[in-house]
Write an enzyme that holds these catalytic residues in place. Sequence first.
Site, PDB file in Angstrom:
ATOM      1  N   LYS A 266       0.832  -1.199   0.000  1.00  0.00           N
ATOM      2  CA  LYS A 266       0.000   0.000   0.000  1.00  0.00           C
ATOM      3  C   LYS A 266       0.869   1.252   0.000  1.00  0.00           C
ATOM      4  CE  LYS A 266      -3.671  -2.058   2.863  1.00  0.00           C
ATOM      5  NZ  LYS A 266      -4.839  -1.859   1.979  1.00  0.00           N
ATOM      6  N   ARG A 340     -10.493 -11.530   1.572  1.00  0.00           N
ATOM      7  CA  ARG A 340     -11.403 -12.517   0.989  1.00  0.00           C
ATOM      8  C   ARG A 340     -10.773 -13.915   0.975  1.00  0.00           C
ATOM      9  NH1 ARG A 340     -11.564  -8.846  -4.232  1.00  0.00           N
ATOM     10  NH2 ARG A 340     -11.251  -7.402  -2.495  1.00  0.00           N
TER      11      ARG A 340
END
Length: 489
Positions: A266, A340
Amino acid sequence: MSAPVAVTFTATDFDALTAATGRIAVILAPDTRPGTVARRLDRQMKGAITRAMDGKAWGKLKPGEAMDLGYPAGLQAEAVQLVKLARRATVAEARKAGAAIGKELGEGGVTVLAANHPRAAEIALGLALRGYEFAEYRTAEKPAKGAAVVMADKPEDAGAAFAPMAAVAEGVCFTRDLVNEPANVLTTSDFADRLAAMKKLGLAVEVLEEKDLEKLGMRALLGVGQGSESPSKVVVMQWHGGKKGEAPFALVGKGVVFDTGGISIKPAAGMEEMTMDMGGAGVVAGVMRTLALRKAKANVVGLVGLVENMPDGKAQRPGDIVKSMKGDTIEVINTDAEGRLVLADVLWYAQERFKPTGMINLATLTGAIIIGLGHENAGVFSNDDKLCAAFLKAAEAEGEGAWRMPMGPAYDELIKSRLADIKNTGGRPAGSITAAQFLRRFVKDETPWCHLDIAGVALPPKETVLAPKGASGWGVMALDRLVRDMLEG
């Protein structure tokens, strides 16, 4: 943990009120004459309450808002807070009124003159929730919070109504603490230890270690954490309050204790807030704590996948293919779409082991949901209209914003993989929806399911009505209400 503000209920007593130190809060209806004790208090203060209520500032206050009268004549208190609240106030207005009191709570505590107000318990809940403060790491001038005494004409009734709400307040505060903790403290092991400590509340708690997860085939989850020094874990919390042998309802939470994005790292700006990426697991933990504290008459199991997503020589790479517990293969397009992968294995495990009557998962899953819904609503995705409607009703009743989002087979086209059964991201278009479609692949058709994307509501950028700036604890109240309405009602 940061214990909620201590709230006790006592009979309305004018002499005790005039002798009270700290703060006094007086609940006043804008459309009716103040009660007997409030009028006596006004006389003791030489008409200061009447003068304030005749002024423009009082007239501009909305329901649940308040104003202060400092160092009132004739009293020991440091301030008297006038709180505008009609007798027929809504639950939200009553909690807002309590929050106005809790926000100003100091070391001296507060005495609340609720008298015969029918929502004294809701006022107390708002006070307890807004009185929360996470000050664990301040070394000087730690803010002290005194206790709250609520004077009610029927204190036993008000106290009985508040008892289950006190359990909710503790669950919310537990969740907030977990989300607010820095990642060097709340490691996967520390998180698991805090959950295991809830055995003393009557929860059955198991911690599955990496060797257990390997045997189960949870390679999707393990792949996320393989670059971290903190071991990946799954914690299972069971509350057996319903009929013996009856299948439980399942809550599943994403617990990424820190998310760098992994190899798909990130940007540095704002990465410090990725301590909150375990927010879904934090909510599940808070709900399970609440259910145990209030002895809920339901069977509920909470499962959380605890991992840390770090860049390392052993870290998962973009382009890797992993096999899930279900057996499906997943091409990892972006290692920052890791939540996920964690949920895929835990959702499948929950169904295989517990055969739940229904299942809700929570995750700070996508930035896309913030683009769509901001910080006001969580995104709700579901394969079952009945369960979805029940959750949305519970969320509305508790004042926790939630909005149903679309799903459908067309979105599956965006996550088709050239090399594997599925890929873990379809890019920017419909990003929160394709994440939900990915999870849907690991939910059996016969299992009613909701996915709650709480990325925007778990750590809002400013204070809310019931919480200071920081972790909100969103979802604990709504899910507790869902259990009460759907499983206990």
